[in-house]
Structures are given as C-alpha cells and as structure tokens.
Design a protein around this motif. Structure first.
Motif, mmCIF file in Angstrom:
data_model
loop_
_atom_site.group_PDB
_atom_site.id
_atom_site.type_symbol
_atom_site.label_atom_id
_atom_site.label_comp_id
_atom_site.label_asym_id
_atom_site.label_seq_id
_atom_site.Cartn_x
_atom_site.Cartn_y
_atom_site.Cartn_z
ATOM 1 N N PRO A 176 4.490 4.626 -0.985
ATOM 2 C CA PRO A 176 4.277 5.648 -1.868
ATOM 3 C C PRO A 176 5.454 5.747 -2.590
ATOM 4 O O PRO A 176 7.075 5.456 -2.898
ATOM 5 N N LEU A 214 -3.263 -2.950 3.525
ATOM 6 C CA LEU A 214 -2.946 -2.305 2.619
ATOM 7 C C LEU A 214 -2.920 -1.431 2.017
ATOM 8 O O LEU A 214 -2.838 -0.079 1.985
ATOM 9 N N THR A 215 -5.162 -1.144 2.463
ATOM 10 C CA THR A 215 -6.022 0.079 2.245
ATOM 11 C C THR A 215 -4.929 0.988 2.981
ATOM 12 O O THR A 215 -5.451 1.941 2.493
ATOM 13 N N ASN A 246 -1.888 2.382 1.536
ATOM 14 C CA ASN A 246 -2.498 3.335 0.845
ATOM 15 C C ASN A 246 -2.780 4.758 1.014
ATOM 16 O O ASN A 246 -2.558 5.823 0.387
ATOM 17 N N GLU A 247 -4.244 4.998 1.600
ATOM 18 C CA GLU A 247 -4.648 5.719 1.317
ATOM 19 C C GLU A 247 -3.628 7.125 2.509
ATOM 20 O O GLU A 247 -4.016 8.546 2.839
ATOM 21 N N GLY A 266 0.077 7.014 2.603
ATOM 22 C CA GLY A 266 0.977 6.965 1.680
ATOM 23 C C GLY A 266 2.190 7.354 2.328
ATOM 24 O O GLY A 266 3.023 7.236 3.245
ATOM 25 N N TYR A 309 -0.041 -7.730 -2.427
ATOM 26 C CA TYR A 309 0.336 -6.929 -3.550
ATOM 27 C C TYR A 309 -0.141 -6.978 -4.799
ATOM 28 O O TYR A 309 -0.504 -6.518 -5.581
ATOM 29 N N ARG A 337 -3.849 -6.714 -6.122
ATOM 30 C CA ARG A 337 -4.196 -5.613 -5.569
ATOM 31 C C ARG A 337 -4.360 -4.835 -6.990
ATOM 32 O O ARG A 337 -3.093 -4.612 -7.007
ATOM 33 N N ILE A 363 -4.450 -0.083 -5.704
ATOM 34 C CA ILE A 363 -3.767 0.743 -4.951
ATOM 35 C C ILE A 363 -2.397 1.371 -5.602
ATOM 36 O O ILE A 363 -2.250 1.220 -7.045
ATOM 37 N N ASP A 364 -2.040 2.663 -5.226
ATOM 38 C CA ASP A 364 -0.716 3.390 -5.834
ATOM 39 C C ASP A 364 0.031 3.039 -5.422
ATOM 40 O O ASP A 364 1.496 3.711 -5.678
ATOM 41 N N LEU A 365 0.477 2.108 -4.050
ATOM 42 C CA LEU A 365 1.809 1.716 -3.217
ATOM 43 C C LEU A 365 2.760 1.296 -4.660
ATOM 44 O O LEU A 365 2.528 -0.308 -4.700
ATOM 45 N N GLU A 366 3.600 1.572 -4.619
ATOM 46 C CA GLU A 366 4.617 0.781 -5.685
ATOM 47 C C GLU A 366 5.844 -0.470 -4.521
ATOM 48 O O GLU A 366 6.137 0.243 -3.914
#
Length: 305
Positions: A123, A190-191, A194-195, A197, A207, A210, A213-216
C-alpha cells in the motif's frame, strides 16, 4: 492439466542434429519439417500473465506451422510436469530448481533466455515502513515486525522460491495471522494483496502489466539499482529424450533455437505493457557465459589414469 504422451519422432541422431542446426533457416515443408507437430511447453505464470507467451508462441507457430500447447502453472508445477514426461520443453525462473532438474538428468541444453527482477509492493502509505528499511530482507523484517498483512503465492513457483530465499536472509520467519499463503498465481496474488491492502513479492513484468491495482513498488530490484537478491533470470531447456522417449526433442530444440535467436530476442526486447518494457533478452552476448549450459557447481568426473 497433463499433456498427452507422444511417440518420439522417428529420426536418427544425425537427422535430429541436422534439423536442429538448420531449423531457423529451412523450409517448413522440406525434409525434417516440423509443420503440423505440437509442442508441449510447461512454463511459469508470469510469462502468460504478462502476454509475452502469446507473442512468442504466435510468432513461432507462424514461422514453423506448429502449435504450442502451453501450460502456465508456475515453476514448481512446470518442472514436475517435465519430470513426468508431460512436457517437451520448460521455460521457468528458479535457477536452483533448474540446476536440480539438470543434475538429475531430466533436462538438457539449458539456455539463459531473458531476465527482469522482483519488486516488493504494498500500500502507498507503507504502514510497516518497508520502503525505508534498506533492502529486501530488511523490508521483510519490517513487515514481520509490524505484523502487516503479507500475501505469499505459496505455490512453489519461481516467485515463491525467491520469497523463501529472502526470508532466509531476514531475521524473522513468516507465519501467523498476518501472513497468508495463497497457493495461486501471480495475477491472483496481486489482486488479493490489492484488495487486502497487503504487501507481496511480485515479478516486475506482471506488476507492470497490471493497471487495475493500487499497490506501489516499495523496494526496487536490480533493474532500478535495487539489491541483486531480487534478480529474476529465466531459463529454457529441453526434456531429456533419454529419460522420456515420448518427448518431441526435435521440436523442443527448434523452439529453444527460435526464442534464443535474434528474432526471438527482439520479440522479448520489444514487448511492453502500459508503456514499460517487461523483460530483457539475455541469450545473445558477445561474451557468452558458458555456465548457463550446466548446473551451477557442476564438475566433470575426473578421468581414470
């Protein structure tokens, strides 16, 4: 899934060598043609999830008039398929497992194919401070100390194998409610991360492919000057026909020849997603590393006096 077994193509050793040696420049309808054959390829999910596998296989099929039956299920499963004689060729990314496969005689003619790297993602607010920890093992220690949620592929894939190596370098061990072993591919992992956090280890290619997704990226790999521990090389090798007589060794070597040729390497170099290069070709080199062909640490038996 398991591949259907096939009888080994009826050709002499000399005929096979000639066909393999000239497969990239011969007429698909000529003597020793592989047109109409089917290649059983066992590979890792990252090649499929990124879309690279479709690009390579479409070009190969168009060039040689063959079909590639690809089974992408992770490095561990790919190697097991090959051990059982249910694949002609494997494309994976866990050198220690590749070496074991070769040492036991199941694989022949290994080649370095391409590379990217692994990244630690999580996150954006990075509650565990993994991004400031100072390296991959230190980031894992920070996540474990904070008991921040971490999602592991848990599937004996190349990514899972690398994750376990990083934990070996860390001071903490994974476990507890904060650590979830998913047992699924990179895309699903990854999904899920992401869900939830959560943090996870990902190959850069999957990565970057995609955009949902909001992951950094919190810890970079060596492509962006991160630690060498996060390097992610891919290798390709044929299944040994001396162990499994049903495998199509001629076709396997044709495929290896294609993906390591200038044409195949160009496909890899030019493949992008979301404007980013996902893989870097490694088969062509002015100074080849001959260690790629044999297991690491292998030494020939000393000759009798």
């Amino acid at each position: 899934m398991e591949y259907r077994r096939r009888a080994l193509l009826g050709a002499s050793a000399a005929g096979i060598a000639a066909a393999v040696g000239g497969c990239l420049g011969s007429d698909a309808e000529g003597e020793g043609s592989i047109a109409g054959e089917e290649l059983a390829l066992a590979t890792t999910t990252s090649t499929e999830a990124t879309g690279l596998l479709d690009e390579i296989n479409a070009a190969f099929e168009e060039r040689f008039g063959t079909r590639v039956a690809a089974n992408a299920e992770g490095t561990g499963a790919a190697i097991r398929s090959a051990r059982d004689g249910n694949a002609d060729v494997i494309l994976v990314h866990a050198r220690s497992r590749e070496d074991e496969f070769m040492q036991e005689g199941y694989g022949v003619n290994r080649r370095d194919l391409m590379f990217n790297d692994f990244v630690i993602v999580g996150p954006s607010d990075d509650p565990a401070g993994a991004g400031d920890a100072g390296g991959a093992a230190a980031a894992f220690d920070a996540i474990a100390s904070a008991q921040a949620p971490f999602v592991s592929r848990g599937d004996e894939s190349g990514t899972h194998t690398k994750e376990l190596v990083i934990w070996e370098h860390a001071d903490n061990e994974p476990g507890g409610e904060w650590y979830q072993s998913l047992g699924q591919g990179m895309g699903e992992t990854l999904t899920h991360a992401n869900e939830a956090g959560a943090y996870t280890l990902a190959d850069r290619g999957t990565y970057l492919s995609r955009d949902d997704i909001d992951l950094e990226i919190l810890v970079q790999g060596p492509i962006e000057d991160g630690p060498a521990l996060l390097a992610n090389p891919y290798g390709i090798m044929a299944v040994n026909p001396e162990i499994h007589s049903n495998v199509n060794y001629q076709l396997a070597m044709t495929y290896i020849g294609f993906v390591t040729s200038p044409e195949g390497q160009e496909i890899i170099a030019e493949f992008t997603a979301n404007g980013e290069q996902l893989f870097y070709p490694e088969a062509l080199s002015a100074e080849p590393n001959f260690q790629q062909y044999v297991p690491e640490g292998w030494q020939p038996d000393s000759a009798d006096d």
